[in-house]
Design an enzyme around this catalytic site. Sequence first.
Site, PDB file in Angstrom:
ATOM      1  N   SER A 179       0.800  -1.220   0.000  1.00 51.46           N
ATOM      2  CA  SER A 179       0.000   0.000   0.000  1.00 51.46           C
ATOM      3  C   SER A 179       0.836   1.276   0.000  1.00 51.46           C
ATOM      4  CB  SER A 179      -0.920   0.018   1.217  1.00 51.46           C
ATOM      5  OG  SER A 179      -0.169  -0.159   2.407  1.00 51.46           O
TER       6      SER A 179
ATOM      7  N   ASP B  75      -2.792   7.774   8.228  1.00 47.65           N
ATOM      8  CA  ASP B  75      -3.732   6.876   8.904  1.00 47.65           C
ATOM      9  C   ASP B  75      -2.945   5.922   9.805  1.00 47.65           C
ATOM     10  OD1 ASP B  75      -2.626   5.004   7.197  1.00 47.65           O
ATOM     11  OD2 ASP B  75      -4.409   4.726   5.968  1.00 47.65           O
TER      12      ASP B  75
ATOM     13  N   HIS C 123       0.070   4.546   7.290  1.00 50.69           N
ATOM     14  CA  HIS C 123       0.679   5.177   6.109  1.00 50.69           C
ATOM     15  C   HIS C 123       1.097   6.619   6.339  1.00 50.69           C
ATOM     16  CE1 HIS C 123      -2.127   1.987   4.666  1.00 50.69           C
ATOM     17  NE2 HIS C 123      -1.018   1.618   4.080  1.00 50.69           N
TER      18      HIS C 123
END
Length: 370
Positions: free
Chosen positions: A45, A335, A338
């Site tokens: 991600s 978040d 990340h």
Amino acid sequence: MHTKMGCMVFLRYSSFLFIHVFFSIFSFCFSEAQVVPAVYMFGDSLVDVGNNNYLPLSIAKANHRHYGIDFPNQTPTGRFSNGNNAADFIAEKLGLPTSPPYLFLISKDNKNNVSFMDGVSFASAGAGIFDGTDQRYRQSIPVTKQVDYFESVNEEMTHEVGAPALLKHLSKSIFGVVIGSNDIFGYFDSPNLRKKSTPTQYVDSMLFSLKVQLQRLYDHGARKFEVVGVGALGCCPKFRLKNQTECFEEANYWSIQYNERLQSLLKEWQIENKDIRFSYFDTYAALTDLTQNPTSYGFAEVKAACCGLGELKAKAPCLPVSSLCPNRQDHIFWDQFHPTEAASRIFVDRIFNGPSTYTSPITLKQLVAA
Ligand SMILES: *[C@@H]1O[C@H](CO)[C@@H](O)[C@H](O)[C@H]1NC(C)=O
């Protein structure tokens, strides 16, 4: 992109004046633009630019608000960020558009028939080195499968341009590899895995598997690798909750172990395949620098996420109902896991320019020229 545009504008004006100036500038712009023909990105991600939006079962999707809040129209794009992520900044440094998601390219959304020759991103949120890492997210593309996809892309490109031209193209392209965090997160969250293997065994088998995949890329023509180590995973907002908002040291310890072994692996691997060039980025050290010297980078909040709920905004993922921090520029974390766009930009600047504390044995900039 910017460089190319600048060249084009300059070209037009200069061509009115001196034909020979026109040609010398043309060849200069042309050769500069040709240095890196494409980026092929593999990972999780941290660099997913939308593959997971094409996975029907995946719950690891950044396709809702507040992801992408800093894009025009606040559009979520599948990036786990308030805006751009490291893949975008790497492309920008290389003067290229961000390589599009593989699953987009093979979908009916690819109306302009964009070619694989211009770069492809195989990165997928939730992906790990191990195939099972994505179980928590139900569906992602593990690295093994990302490399399978690359093999089929390779086959298509061979049909398109022929094997010799393809090898030349690939040998100049950058192969980005940003993976490992989800395997380590998975280890700490799974009592089962912890029973099955010690952290040392686990990290060793991660690297054993990663090397197999790197070798497959090499065997298909990849020569220039940008390999990114894992960050101080115990310092991400989610893991800070395990230690009263301080870093969870056990995860940090294993992040360091993984990174050190990864570096040795790359050196050994280069001895076995002499024409490999790589740049390794020590995300751990770079992140630690940001958290220890936040004000010199304009950060005010090093612990809490910007988008989330509860303590450190890390009790829940970034969801449409989550609250947002007032200033996204001054947060390191967007978040639970990340970095913000602001932090990613700094990381990529170091990936590209160094210094050698973070980027070794060469920078991405040097890798391009190598
Ligand atoms: C919690 O944080 C403190 C202070 O950084 C550290 O000394 C300690 O080892 C940490 N404990 C765990 C379980 O990570």
